[in-house]
Design an enzyme around this catalytic site. Structure first.
Site, PDB file in Angstrom:
ATOM      1  N   VAL A  47      29.230  45.492  28.620  1.00 35.16           N
ATOM      2  CA  VAL A  47      30.261  44.465  28.801  1.00 35.16           C
ATOM      3  C   VAL A  47      29.687  43.442  29.766  1.00 35.16           C
ATOM      4  O   VAL A  47      29.134  43.800  30.812  1.00 35.16           O
ATOM      5  CB  VAL A  47      31.562  45.056  29.376  1.00 35.16           C
ATOM      6  CG1 VAL A  47      32.599  43.954  29.576  1.00 35.16           C
ATOM      7  CG2 VAL A  47      32.113  46.132  28.454  1.00 35.16           C
ATOM      8  N   ARG A  59      27.801  26.854  30.906  1.00 40.03           N
ATOM      9  CA  ARG A  59      26.863  26.365  29.889  1.00 40.03           C
ATOM     10  C   ARG A  59      27.588  25.725  28.707  1.00 40.03           C
ATOM     11  O   ARG A  59      27.129  24.730  28.147  1.00 40.03           O
ATOM     12  CB  ARG A  59      25.983  27.515  29.381  1.00 40.03           C
ATOM     13  CG  ARG A  59      24.932  27.993  30.368  1.00 40.03           C
ATOM     14  CD  ARG A  59      23.816  28.756  29.656  1.00 40.03           C
ATOM     15  NE  ARG A  59      24.301  29.795  28.774  1.00 40.03           N
ATOM     16  CZ  ARG A  59      24.568  31.041  29.147  1.00 40.03           C
ATOM     17  NH1 ARG A  59      24.422  31.392  30.426  1.00 40.03           N
ATOM     18  NH2 ARG A  59      24.986  31.931  28.270  1.00 40.03           N
ATOM     19  N   LYS A 115      15.549  33.311  12.518  1.00 45.09           N
ATOM     20  CA  LYS A 115      15.571  32.129  13.369  1.00 45.09           C
ATOM     21  C   LYS A 115      14.185  31.475  13.366  1.00 45.09           C
ATOM     22  O   LYS A 115      13.183  32.124  13.029  1.00 45.09           O
ATOM     23  CB  LYS A 115      15.969  32.517  14.793  1.00 45.09           C
ATOM     24  CG  LYS A 115      17.441  32.898  14.938  1.00 45.09           C
ATOM     25  CD  LYS A 115      17.806  33.121  16.398  1.00 45.09           C
ATOM     26  CE  LYS A 115      19.273  33.432  16.567  1.00 45.09           C
ATOM     27  NZ  LYS A 115      19.662  33.591  17.989  1.00 45.09           N
ATOM     28  N   GLU A 142      30.791  42.145  19.613  1.00 40.48           N
ATOM     29  CA  GLU A 142      29.579  41.740  18.892  1.00 40.48           C
ATOM     30  C   GLU A 142      28.739  42.987  18.607  1.00 40.48           C
ATOM     31  O   GLU A 142      28.491  43.801  19.497  1.00 40.48           O
ATOM     32  CB  GLU A 142      28.743  40.749  19.700  1.00 40.48           C
ATOM     33  CG  GLU A 142      27.507  40.296  18.918  1.00 40.48           C
ATOM     34  CD  GLU A 142      26.527  39.496  19.762  1.00 40.48           C
ATOM     35  OE1 GLU A 142      26.100  38.423  19.312  1.00 40.48           O
ATOM     36  OE2 GLU A 142      26.184  39.959  20.868  1.00 40.48           O
ATOM     37  N   ALA A 154      12.076  41.604  19.874  1.00 38.03           N
ATOM     38  CA  ALA A 154      13.114  40.848  20.586  1.00 38.03           C
ATOM     39  C   ALA A 154      13.081  41.139  22.082  1.00 38.03           C
ATOM     40  O   ALA A 154      13.272  40.238  22.907  1.00 38.03           O
ATOM     41  CB  ALA A 154      14.489  41.187  20.006  1.00 38.03           C
ATOM     42  N   HIS A 158      12.172  38.298  24.861  1.00 43.14           N
ATOM     43  CA  HIS A 158      13.144  38.015  25.923  1.00 43.14           C
ATOM     44  C   HIS A 158      12.469  38.050  27.299  1.00 43.14           C
ATOM     45  O   HIS A 158      12.697  37.167  28.139  1.00 43.14           O
ATOM     46  CB  HIS A 158      14.277  39.034  25.863  1.00 43.14           C
ATOM     47  CG  HIS A 158      15.339  38.827  26.896  1.00 43.14           C
ATOM     48  ND1 HIS A 158      16.313  37.861  26.786  1.00 43.14           N
ATOM     49  CD2 HIS A 158      15.568  39.446  28.084  1.00 43.14           C
ATOM     50  CE1 HIS A 158      17.107  37.908  27.838  1.00 43.14           C
ATOM     51  NE2 HIS A 158      16.675  38.857  28.639  1.00 43.14           N
TER      52      HIS A 158
END
Length: 231
Positions: A47, A59, A115, A142, A154, A158
């Site tokens: 969370v 943002r 992407k 999500e 990933a 990151h």
């Protein structure tokens, strides 16, 4: 004051995560007990912290209200499921979204449509009901579903991204994209190998069935003879 309100606000998202994790654990246990193969390798969840939520408000230039947060930020609760093969991703996601109390709000398939940087994963925003003492709340969660190779890429991307403070040298961007392509090729190869193994396994199973029936024949004859003797 906002931080204090956010702490209470986040509780509903924690309960939603508990519900989703329970659903995933049930699927894992079912596969472990009933099926010979479990498509779920690993599950993690989180969370967002109040600080992270406030940062996202800034943002996205949102209003500092809980209503605005609830309406515009759908990834406060997040679950990541890691699978062995690409086909498992769609199998697991389909099992989750077919449950009657799960409503799909949004789905983005970055596997079929990666992407620009090479990132691949299946993203879903689902909504589930949470039953409190005095009311029912529908909370978005999500869910990201990816293979081990996708997750490895990933994670490293990151780390590199934040090490360079989001200003990655051009040659590293190109190399990361090549690495994503390599990871995808590995996924495709492992998928093919898995299908070949399944074909051989099914063939062995069909060939061994008559043999097992022959082995059971003496026992069946013995049982038949014992039954006649009693009569």
């Amino acid at each position: 004051m906002l931080r204090k309100e956010l702490t209470r606000f986040r509780m509903a998202y924690k309960f939603a995560l508990d519900e989703i994790n329970t659903k995933i654990n049930i699927l894992k246990e079912e596969f472990n007990y009933i099926h010979e193969y479990n498509p779920i390798e690993h599950v993690s969840s989180r969370v967002k912290t109040p600080e992270s939520i406030i940062s996202k408000i800034e943002r996205k230039n949102l209003d500092y209200t809980l209503e605005s947060i609830r309406e515009n930020i759908k990834d406060i609760a997040g679950v990541r499921i890691t699978c062995s093969f690409v086909s498992d991703i769609y199998k697991v996601s389909d099992m989750l979204v077919r449950q009657k109390d799960v409503t799909v709000l949004e789905m983005k398939d970055y596997i079929k449509n990666p992407k620009p940087n090479g990132y691949r994963s299946l993203h879903m925003i689902v909504e589930i009901p949470i039953f409190m003492s005095d009311r029912e709340i529908h909370v978005p969660v999500e869910i990201q579903v990816r293979t081990i190779a996708m997750d490895f890429w990933a994670s490293l991307e990151h780390k590199i991204f934040y090490k360079y403070n989001k200003e990655i040298p051009k040659h590293l961007i190109e190399e990361l994209k090549e690495a994503a392509t390599t990871a995808n090729e590995l996924d495709l190869k492992m998928e093919r190998l898995n299908k070949e193994v399944k074909v051989y396994k099914d063939k062995d199973s069909s060939e061994s069935k008559p043999l097992m029936e022959m082995k059971m024949l003496p026992l069946k004859l013995l049982e038949s003879f014992a039954g006649k003797s009693k009569n």
